[in-house]
Scaffold this active site. Structure first.
Site, PDB file in Angstrom:
ATOM      1  N   ASP A 230       9.972   5.882   9.324  1.00  0.00           N
ATOM      2  CA  ASP A 230       8.728   5.839  10.096  1.00  0.00           C
ATOM      3  C   ASP A 230       8.031   7.160   9.798  1.00  0.00           C
ATOM      4  O   ASP A 230       8.392   8.205  10.342  1.00  0.00           O
ATOM      5  CB  ASP A 230       9.003   5.715  11.594  1.00  0.00           C
ATOM      6  CG  ASP A 230       7.699   5.542  12.368  1.00  0.00           C
ATOM      7  OD1 ASP A 230       6.719   6.228  12.035  1.00  0.00           O
ATOM      8  OD2 ASP A 230       7.656   4.712  13.289  1.00  0.00           O
ATOM      9  N   HIS A 231       7.030   7.088   8.942  1.00  0.00           N
ATOM     10  CA  HIS A 231       6.481   8.348   8.440  1.00  0.00           C
ATOM     11  C   HIS A 231       5.769   9.157   9.516  1.00  0.00           C
ATOM     12  O   HIS A 231       5.583  10.354   9.376  1.00  0.00           O
ATOM     13  CB  HIS A 231       5.576   8.088   7.234  1.00  0.00           C
ATOM     14  CG  HIS A 231       4.201   7.563   7.549  1.00  0.00           C
ATOM     15  ND1 HIS A 231       3.907   6.237   7.599  1.00  0.00           N
ATOM     16  CD2 HIS A 231       3.048   8.215   7.788  1.00  0.00           C
ATOM     17  CE1 HIS A 231       2.625   6.081   7.852  1.00  0.00           C
ATOM     18  NE2 HIS A 231       2.075   7.275   7.977  1.00  0.00           N
ATOM     19  N   HIS A 293       4.734   3.254  14.877  1.00  0.00           N
ATOM     20  CA  HIS A 293       4.318   4.653  14.977  1.00  0.00           C
ATOM     21  C   HIS A 293       3.958   5.057  16.416  1.00  0.00           C
ATOM     22  O   HIS A 293       4.428   6.067  16.927  1.00  0.00           O
ATOM     23  CB  HIS A 293       3.088   4.917  14.104  1.00  0.00           C
ATOM     24  CG  HIS A 293       3.249   4.512  12.666  1.00  0.00           C
ATOM     25  ND1 HIS A 293       4.437   4.612  11.996  1.00  0.00           N
ATOM     26  CD2 HIS A 293       2.362   4.015  11.773  1.00  0.00           C
ATOM     27  CE1 HIS A 293       4.273   4.203  10.751  1.00  0.00           C
ATOM     28  NE2 HIS A 293       3.024   3.820  10.594  1.00  0.00           N
TER      29      HIS A 293
HETATM   30  N1  LIG Z   1       0.217   2.303   1.553  1.00  0.00           N
HETATM   31  C1  LIG Z   1       0.592   2.908   2.662  1.00  0.00           C
HETATM   32  O1  LIG Z   1      -0.021   3.890   3.130  1.00  0.00           O
HETATM   33  C2  LIG Z   1       1.806   2.431   3.406  1.00  0.00           C
HETATM   34  C3  LIG Z   1       2.578   1.412   2.898  1.00  0.00           C
HETATM   35  N2  LIG Z   1       3.723   1.022   3.560  1.00  0.00           N
HETATM   36  C4  LIG Z   1       4.615   0.000   3.012  1.00  0.00           C
HETATM   37  O2  LIG Z   1       5.115   0.476   1.775  1.00  0.00           O
HETATM   38  C5  LIG Z   1       5.265  -0.594   0.858  1.00  0.00           C
HETATM   39  C6  LIG Z   1       4.407  -0.320  -0.378  1.00  0.00           C
HETATM   40  O3  LIG Z   1       3.067  -0.151   0.014  1.00  0.00           O
HETATM   41  P1  LIG Z   1       1.866  -0.095  -1.055  1.00  0.00           P
HETATM   42  O4  LIG Z   1       2.180   0.844  -2.147  1.00  0.00           O
HETATM   43  O5  LIG Z   1       0.653   0.116  -0.247  1.00  0.00           O
HETATM   44  O6  LIG Z   1       1.890  -1.556  -1.616  1.00  0.00           O
HETATM   45  P2  LIG Z   1       1.212  -2.165  -2.929  1.00  0.00           P
HETATM   46  O7  LIG Z   1       0.587  -3.440  -2.523  1.00  0.00           O
HETATM   47  O8  LIG Z   1       0.385  -1.144  -3.627  1.00  0.00           O
HETATM   48  O9  LIG Z   1       2.507  -2.558  -3.779  1.00  0.00           O
HETATM   49  C7  LIG Z   1       3.309  -1.639  -4.502  1.00  0.00           C
HETATM   50  C8  LIG Z   1       3.627  -2.240  -5.871  1.00  0.00           C
HETATM   51  O10 LIG Z   1       4.409  -3.414  -5.696  1.00  0.00           O
HETATM   52  C9  LIG Z   1       4.038  -4.371  -6.681  1.00  0.00           C
HETATM   53  N3  LIG Z   1       3.601  -5.583  -5.975  1.00  0.00           N
HETATM   54  C10 LIG Z   1       2.557  -5.727  -5.140  1.00  0.00           C
HETATM   55  N4  LIG Z   1       2.474  -6.983  -4.669  1.00  0.00           N
HETATM   56  C11 LIG Z   1       3.504  -7.651  -5.226  1.00  0.00           C
HETATM   57  C12 LIG Z   1       3.962  -8.993  -5.146  1.00  0.00           C
HETATM   58  N5  LIG Z   1       3.350  -9.886  -4.365  1.00  0.00           N
HETATM   59  N6  LIG Z   1       5.050  -9.344  -5.848  1.00  0.00           N
HETATM   60  C13 LIG Z   1       5.689  -8.441  -6.622  1.00  0.00           C
HETATM   61  N7  LIG Z   1       5.290  -7.143  -6.725  1.00  0.00           N
HETATM   62  C14 LIG Z   1       4.218  -6.761  -6.059  1.00  0.00           C
HETATM   63  C15 LIG Z   1       2.906  -3.789  -7.497  1.00  0.00           C
HETATM   64  O11 LIG Z   1       3.465  -3.212  -8.676  1.00  0.00           O
HETATM   65  P3  LIG Z   1       3.560  -3.984 -10.066  1.00  0.00           P
HETATM   66  O12 LIG Z   1       2.554  -5.060 -10.082  1.00  0.00           O
HETATM   67  O13 LIG Z   1       3.314  -2.907 -11.078  1.00  0.00           O
HETATM   68  O14 LIG Z   1       4.961  -4.476 -10.092  1.00  0.00           O
HETATM   69  C16 LIG Z   1       2.393  -2.666  -6.623  1.00  0.00           C
HETATM   70  O15 LIG Z   1       1.860  -1.600  -7.386  1.00  0.00           O
HETATM   71  C17 LIG Z   1       4.858  -1.845   1.614  1.00  0.00           C
HETATM   72  O16 LIG Z   1       6.016  -2.382   2.199  1.00  0.00           O
HETATM   73  C18 LIG Z   1       3.935  -1.314   2.697  1.00  0.00           C
HETATM   74  O17 LIG Z   1       3.925  -2.162   3.797  1.00  0.00           O
HETATM   75  C19 LIG Z   1       4.136   1.654   4.711  1.00  0.00           C
HETATM   76  C20 LIG Z   1       3.401   2.678   5.246  1.00  0.00           C
HETATM   77  C21 LIG Z   1       2.142   3.115   4.676  1.00  0.00           C
HETATM   78  O1  LIG Z   2       1.721   2.931   8.320  1.00  0.00           O
HETATM   79  C1  LIG Z   2       0.525   3.020   8.237  1.00  0.00           C
HETATM   80  O2  LIG Z   2      -0.053   4.225   8.366  1.00  0.00           O
HETATM   81  C2  LIG Z   2      -1.333   4.466   7.807  1.00  0.00           C
HETATM   82  C3  LIG Z   2      -1.815   5.773   8.396  1.00  0.00           C
HETATM   83  O3  LIG Z   2      -0.943   6.796   8.006  1.00  0.00           O
HETATM   84  P1  LIG Z   2      -1.497   8.159   7.476  1.00  0.00           P
HETATM   85  O4  LIG Z   2      -0.294   8.987   7.264  1.00  0.00           O
HETATM   86  O5  LIG Z   2      -2.237   7.848   6.212  1.00  0.00           O
HETATM   87  O6  LIG Z   2      -2.381   8.687   8.557  1.00  0.00           O
HETATM   88  C4  LIG Z   2      -2.275   3.342   8.116  1.00  0.00           C
HETATM   89  O7  LIG Z   2      -3.509   3.568   7.448  1.00  0.00           O
HETATM   90  C5  LIG Z   2      -1.668   2.051   7.603  1.00  0.00           C
HETATM   91  O8  LIG Z   2      -2.492   0.965   7.993  1.00  0.00           O
HETATM   92  C6  LIG Z   2      -0.319   1.830   8.199  1.00  0.00           C
HETATM   93  O9  LIG Z   2       0.330   0.753   7.526  1.00  0.00           O
END
Ligand SMILES: NC(=O)C1=CN([C@@H]2O[C@H](COP(=O)(O)OP(=O)(O)OC[C@H]3O[C@@H](n4cnc5c(N)ncnc54)[C@H](OP(=O)(O)O)[C@@H]3O)[C@@H](O)[C@H]2O)C=CC1
Ligand SMILES: O=C1O[C@H](COP(=O)(O)O)[C@@H](O)[C@H](O)[C@H]1O
Length: 373
Positions: A230-231, A293
């Site tokens: 949980d960041h 969070h």
């Molecule tokens: N972004 C954020 O700030 C936060 C994200 N998270 C969690 O972290 C995880 C990653 O988040 P995020 O980086 O935003 O996610 P992305 O949607 O950017 O996915 C990460 C990578 O996974 C691959 N991917 C995406 N969708 C699919 C699919 N349907 N099937 C297979 N591969 C797929 C892609 O790589 P490629 O196509 O190259 O394989 C993509 O670059 C998620 O579980 C998200 O809920 C949690 C907290 C905050």
């Molecule tokens: O986990 C999440 O957090 C971000 C907000 O985090 P921050 O560190 O960038 O402030 C939120 O935007 C996102 O919807 C949620 O999945």
């Protein structure tokens, strides 16, 4: 934080359905072999020092390295760890995803988001160069044992004859967590050191799916190998909350319902969904940030003084708060969606490019009453 927040506090978050094991910000995890149970900061520092001299290595594989979280948070946080000299002497970072990329392309992508987080730091660009040289990329499918065998071979080349410790950071959508854990544990886990997995939220949609995810992970891992993050607990403001509460002579005696009538936890982003509409429409704002969070912050804010700042003791106090909360009723909740902002030409929620029609709430306000006892 987020992940830069991981730099300071790796958060072990064993959550189960009734919040028995609710989250606590803890000390960083062990970097050595042996039991991965939680340790004190002093112990961690001793171990970190030890790890610099001994003959072990840590290989960190960021699975989903092409994605948003990896770029924005994970690589910068790993760099901050490196900059602070908190990574072991021998470490390698691998990005893994389906996208085709060379090592150079990964480094180029990562370099755009690296920063020296604290002002006026010296040698930042040299440190960045050194760090990037330790980053590599392997392209593969998430459900291919063969591709993980290829990754294993590359990891071994870097690890040489040292004891190898391996960390897989799952920065991917949850529906592919289990594929990756299966392939990584069968084909790319360490043979002589530890293997651990960091799992990002969401840990399921509800208690049932969360338990199902845990059951799935436990087909391949034991609980001590799983680190749920949980960041928010690593954010400086949240970390400082305990200090503010318990070490401040002004606040400590006043922090009680005798003197505080009303507390509002406000999470507000000044931008739209920015392409995350599909994700939001699946989960909604309550699941996205409130039940994790904000609930954590609420518990940290409202708990009684723990007997120590050890993870278990903080967790126990948080659990008491959660148990004493009255179950929410629908009438305590207001849910909405934002409309476009004509002055600033901002799009409304339902105009997100990935959403055609949406009924999911992206704004919510929940009223929580006084404790049950
Ligand atoms: N972004 C954020 O700030 C936060 C994200 N998270 C969690 O972290 C995880 C990653 O988040 P995020 O980086 O935003 O996610 P992305 O949607 O950017 O996915 C990460 C990578 O996974 C691959 N991917 C995406 N969708 C699919 C699919 N349907 N099937 C297979 N591969 C797929 C892609 O790589 P490629 O196509 O190259 O394989 C993509 O670059 C998620 O579980 C998200 O809920 C949690 C907290 C905050
Ligand atoms: O986990 C999440 O957090 C971000 C907000 O985090 P921050 O560190 O960038 O402030 C939120 O935007 C996102 O919807 C949620 O999945």
């Amino acid at each position: 934080m987020i992940m830069s927040d991981l730099v300071q506090h790796h958060v072990k978050v064993p959550i189960d359905a009734d919040m028995k094991n609710a989250v606590t910000p803890t000390t960083p995890p062990m970097v050595e072999n042996g039991s991965p149970s939680e340790i004190t900061l002093d112990e961690f520092e001793d171990l970190a020092a030890l790890s610099k001299n001994n003959d072990s290595t840590v290989s960190i594989t960021v699975v989903g390295a092409s994605g948003d979280l990896a770029k924005k948070k994970i690589f910068p946080a790993l760099f901050a760890l490196y900059y602070e000299d908190c990574l072991p002497k021998h470490f390698t970072i691998f990005g893994y995803a389906r996208s085709k990329m060379t090592d150079a392309e990964l480094r180029n992508m990562v370099s755009k988001t690296l920063t020296c987080r604290i002002d006026k730091r010296e040698n930042c660009s040299e440190k960045m160069e050194e760090f990037l040289e330790r980053c590599f990329y392997h392209s593969g499918q998430y459900d291919s044992e063969g591709h993980f065998i290829d990754l294993d071979k590359k990891l071994k080349q870097h690890e040489g004859s040292r004891v190898s410790n391996r960390l897989f950071y799952l920065s991917i959508p949850p529906n592919i967590f289990l594929d990756v854990v299966k392939c990584a544990s069968k084909s790319a886990s360490s043979v002589n050191g530890w293997t651990r997995v960091i799992v990002e939220k969401p840990f399921g949609r509800d208690s049932e799916s969360s338990a199902a995810l845990t059951r799935g992970l436990k087909q391949y891992l034991v609980e001590d190998q799983i680190f749920r993050i949980d960041h928010y607990l690593g954010k400086e403001l949240v970390e400082n909350l305990s200090v503010l509460r318990f070490s401040n002579l002004v606040f400590e005696p006043l922090w009680s319902r005798q003197y505080i009538r009303n507390v509002q936890l406000i999470f507000s982003e000044d931008f739209g969904t920015e392409g995350r509409g599909g994700y939001f429409d699946g989960y909604g704002i309550i699941r996205d940030i409130m039940q994790n969070h904000l609930l954590q912050i609420l518990a940290l804010f409202a708990m009684e003084t723990p007997i120590s700042l050890e993870a278990e003791d903080i967790r126990n106090e948080k659990v008491k708060v959660l148990r004493s909360m009255k179950p929410l009723q629908l009438e305590d909740v207001v849910i909405g969606q934002y409309k476009s902002h004509t002055k600033e030409l901002r799009l409304g929620y339902s105009s997100d490019m990935f959403l055609e029609i949406s009924t999911r709430g992206v704004l919510a306000r929940i009223l929580i009453g006084p404790p049950t006892s």
